[in-house]
Design an enzyme around this catalytic site. Structure first.
Site, mmCIF file in Angstrom:
data_model
loop_
_atom_site.group_PDB
_atom_site.id
_atom_site.type_symbol
_atom_site.label_atom_id
_atom_site.label_comp_id
_atom_site.label_asym_id
_atom_site.label_seq_id
_atom_site.Cartn_x
_atom_site.Cartn_y
_atom_site.Cartn_z
ATOM 1 N N ASP A 160 -8.573 -16.239 -16.091
ATOM 2 C CA ASP A 160 -9.703 -17.160 -16.205
ATOM 3 C C ASP A 160 -10.776 -16.496 -17.052
ATOM 4 O O ASP A 160 -11.363 -15.489 -16.651
ATOM 5 C CB ASP A 160 -10.245 -17.484 -14.804
ATOM 6 C CG ASP A 160 -11.429 -18.435 -14.823
ATOM 7 O OD1 ASP A 160 -11.947 -18.752 -15.910
ATOM 8 O OD2 ASP A 160 -11.850 -18.868 -13.729
ATOM 9 N N HIS A 186 -12.122 -27.242 -14.915
ATOM 10 C CA HIS A 186 -11.854 -25.960 -15.569
ATOM 11 C C HIS A 186 -10.378 -25.604 -15.469
ATOM 12 O O HIS A 186 -9.742 -25.815 -14.448
ATOM 13 C CB HIS A 186 -12.697 -24.878 -14.888
ATOM 14 C CG HIS A 186 -12.607 -23.528 -15.533
ATOM 15 N ND1 HIS A 186 -13.015 -23.274 -16.824
ATOM 16 C CD2 HIS A 186 -12.134 -22.338 -15.063
ATOM 17 C CE1 HIS A 186 -12.808 -22.002 -17.117
ATOM 18 N NE2 HIS A 186 -12.273 -21.414 -16.063
ATOM 19 N N GLN A 225 -13.964 -16.219 -22.097
ATOM 20 C CA GLN A 225 -14.279 -17.520 -22.680
ATOM 21 C C GLN A 225 -15.770 -17.577 -22.991
ATOM 22 O O GLN A 225 -16.602 -17.520 -22.084
ATOM 23 C CB GLN A 225 -13.913 -18.657 -21.723
ATOM 24 C CG GLN A 225 -14.237 -20.032 -22.295
ATOM 25 C CD GLN A 225 -14.127 -21.145 -21.272
ATOM 26 O OE1 GLN A 225 -13.432 -21.013 -20.263
ATOM 27 N NE2 GLN A 225 -14.815 -22.255 -21.517
ATOM 28 N N CYS A 252 -11.768 -23.884 -22.150
ATOM 29 C CA CYS A 252 -10.903 -23.285 -21.128
ATOM 30 C C CYS A 252 -9.443 -23.692 -21.288
ATOM 31 O O CYS A 252 -8.536 -22.912 -20.990
ATOM 32 C CB CYS A 252 -11.400 -23.623 -19.729
ATOM 33 S SG CYS A 252 -11.590 -25.389 -19.406
#
Length: 231
Positions: free
Chosen positions: A185, A170, A91, A97
């Site tokens: 993630d 997040h 990211q 996110c």
């Protein structure tokens, strides 16, 4: 992320808005995101089945950041199993996110969710052979997904903060792949393998991963979970 990092408006954990976003990208209406109201077996049993991904929204705190640093150090030292079939991207866009988690959810369920022709199917096809950073860079220049994300950010039940406003919540995605459950993630350097799992036990296993997040920050209450399930 630096001051020069592009920033989007953050997405609310609102299944109605997320579904509208997903359908605009080409997700078939045979699939949907739904709220997860609790992680005990009785409440999980109410979810439409099958569930193929969870999107966890949680607060980024000092406890979380310290744990993540230790986790990454431990994995770099000890190693972990990561399937070659995992679709993972970094990211590089602030507040992206939610969209990255959505891409992770569908990018790792292509054998179950047959996407309609649209922006998401095209994105996954074009980026299939790219590495994690190349995928992130491609997303920065994808005008269609950028526009769809912005429209979704304005669909929430609360007023969207500005793109430059500091947001400490997040999203991560939890998926099953090749006999293991993975946390995906884009802020982390690699997927996190949380142990063996099967399609049949995925929901229970993913719920346990979510509970571990909560146990590490017991004074925080800003946790929210949505599930990707068959409609």
């Amino acid at each position: 992320m630096s001051d020069k990092t592009p920033r989007w408006l953050p997405l609310e954990s609102n299944p109605e808005a997320i579904n509208k976003f997903a359908y605009a990208l080409g997700v078939p209406k045979a699939w949907q995101f739904v709220d997860v109201y609790g992680l005990d077996q009785e409440l999980l049993a109410f979810l439409p089945q099958p569930v193929v991904a969870l999107l966890l929204l949680f607060p980024i705190t000092s406890k979380y950041e310290n744990y993540t640093t230790e986790e990454v150090t431990r994995i770099r030292s000890q190693g972990q199993i990561v399937s070659d079939d995992i679709y993972f991207m970094k990211q590089t866009i602030g507040n992206a996110c939610g969209t990255v988690a959505l891409i992770h959810a569908f990018g790792n369920n292509s054998e179950k969710v047959q996407l309609d022709n649209g922006y998401l199917k095209e994105f996954l096809k074009i980026t299939a052979k790219m590495d994690a950073m190349e995928r992130a860079n491609y997303l920065e220049n994808d005008n269609e997904i950028t526009s769809a994300h912005e429209a979704c950010a304005h669909e929430g039940q609360t007023q969207a903060p500005t793109a430059n406003e500091e947001v400490n919540l997040h999203y991560v995605a939890l998926v099953h792949k090749s006999g293991h459950i993975y946390e995906l993630d884009g802020r982390k350097p690699f997927p996190i393998n949380h142990g063996p799992s099967t399609p049949e036990t995925f929901l229970t296993d993913a719920a346990e991963v979510c509970q571990a997040f909560m146990r590490r920050d017991p004074t925080e209450v800003n946790f929210s979970i949505i599930a990707l399930s068959q409609a």
